[in-house]
Structure formats: structure tokens, C-alpha cells
Scaffold this active site. Sequence first.
Site, short mmCIF file in Angstrom:
data_model
loop_
_atom_site.label_atom_id
_atom_site.label_comp_id
_atom_site.label_asym_id
_atom_site.label_seq_id
_atom_site.Cartn_x
_atom_site.Cartn_y
_atom_site.Cartn_z
N ASP A 40 54.77 45.19 43.63
CA ASP A 40 55.11 46.43 42.95
C ASP A 40 54.55 47.64 43.70
O ASP A 40 54.43 47.62 44.92
CB ASP A 40 54.64 46.36 41.49
N SER A 41 54.19 48.69 42.98
CA SER A 41 53.74 49.92 43.63
C SER A 41 52.45 49.72 44.43
O SER A 41 52.21 50.41 45.43
CB SER A 41 53.52 51.02 42.60
N ILE A 42 51.61 48.78 44.01
CA ILE A 42 50.36 48.56 44.73
C ILE A 42 50.65 47.99 46.11
O ILE A 42 49.91 48.21 47.07
CB ILE A 42 49.42 47.64 43.92
N GLN A 45 52.57 51.06 48.14
CA GLN A 45 51.63 52.05 48.64
C GLN A 45 50.67 51.50 49.70
O GLN A 45 49.85 52.24 50.24
CB GLN A 45 50.81 52.62 47.48
N HIS A 221 46.00 52.12 40.13
CA HIS A 221 46.28 52.04 41.56
C HIS A 221 44.99 52.14 42.37
O HIS A 221 43.95 52.55 41.85
CB HIS A 221 47.29 53.12 41.97
#
Length: 268
Positions: A40-42, A45, A221
Amino acid sequence: MMTSGSCPAAPTTVHPPICPAGATGGSQGLARPRMVLFGDSITEQSFRPGGWGAALVDTYSRKADVVVRGYSGYNTRWALFLIHHIFPLDGIAPPLATTIFFGANDAALLGRTSERQHVPVSEYKDNLKKIVNHLKDCSNSMVIVLITPPPVDEEGRERFARSMYGENARKLPERTNEMAGVYAGQCIELAREMHIPCVNIWSKMQETKGWQTLYLSDGLHLTPEGNAVVHKEVVKTLRDAGLKAEEMPYDFPHHSKIDGICPDKAFQ
């Protein structure tokens, strides 16, 4: 004589050194394997400055191509729509290794602002199993690493929400550390059942005093320090699985192996 504005005479053509017969026409180098980071976003990024994915690129520089396939906001239910596109069963060589890093969004609470992302914990485990089985269908030698969702700092999430939305910020947390731990437990259990490695980031981060602000930028995050923890644990896990960067071959020779007079020899 050179007049104003004119250029000097072209230098005499320099021919490449003549090498012994048979020294040319060597190998084209090894195909550099891939490591895919799926999450996912982790994960999305992770290629930012200080990110764990960028650090992994450095660790395996010239040994493997690290490819990020991170999708902000995604849960395991939505990830299932992607696996046949990212990991086709034919057409391209399968990755040498893949990390699977989902759960932070699956664990969003029902009845709260992020409930659209919620996936029941039993389905979360089943979805992870489907992803792992698909990867095993792609390759029976691929190193598959599960990563648990990280811990959640509920106060940090509240501060972040207030900074973004002011008085309109949610009143109740959309995620809790307790629930993240439940999903982490299912991730660990599945890894044990399927005999694959798992990085327990949920527990590892909480071993450090002040983890809430040291490792998390907004309660969820990662800070650069949090990314460093993920990188260290992932590298340790890959090394335990036999992927030690210093023992992996270069795709093309190290410069120290190239002869200055007859470079062709190094590429045979």
C-alpha cells in the site's frame, strides 16, 4: 596556422587496441533479477528520500533491480485485482523475491471515516493466502516475504487529522493499534502455515521507547527512522533466505576485473 574563430585540426584517429584472436564476442552479461515490493502507501512511499525501498536499491545495487508496486489506500481485497497484471504467469521472468506489505488499510475500523477500506480479518488472511499462492504458481523458487502492518499511534493520527481538517477532523480514531495488532497476528500465522518468512514490524517497532513519534510521521506512515527499521528487517530476512548481496553475481564485470589494454577479455 589557426585563424581567429577556427577550430584546431582533428586529432589523428586512434584505433582500439588489437586483442588476441578469440577475445571478442564474449557474453552479454547476466540477466539482472528483480525484487518486487508489493503493498500500500507505505510501499508506494518507500522510494522517497530515506525510504526503505530506496535503501534496498542501494543494498542490492548491480545485483538486482528493486521494483516498487505500491498503491496508496489499497487493501488486500483490491490488491487481488492487480496480481495477474503485476505477476503474470507467463511472458516475463518471475521476480527473485517479493515483499507483501498490506494490512494498514484492511484494519480500518467499521463505522469510522476510513471504513470503505475495511476488510474483515478472516478475509484479510484469506486474501494474503491467495496472493502468496499466486506467487508460488509464478515460481517455486521465489522468496516471498510477508510484512505485518505497522503499529498505529492513535494520538498521532488525531494530531494529523486536526492539522489537515481543523474543527472538521474526525472525533473518533479510524484505526487503533489494538486492531492493527490483530491483523499483524493473522499475517504472522499465515506465514507460519505457508512456511514463508514474515517481518513482524508491528512488534519490532514497539520495542523502542518513543516509537510513536520516532518511527511514525502521522501515526501510521513512516519517518526515515521507521523506514530504516523496515529496511534492516527486510534485508535480514532476505539474507536468511539466501539472498546475500555480497554473494550475488554482478550482471557485468566489476571495473577492477577489466583489463585496460584488452577489455574484451572481461566480457567473454
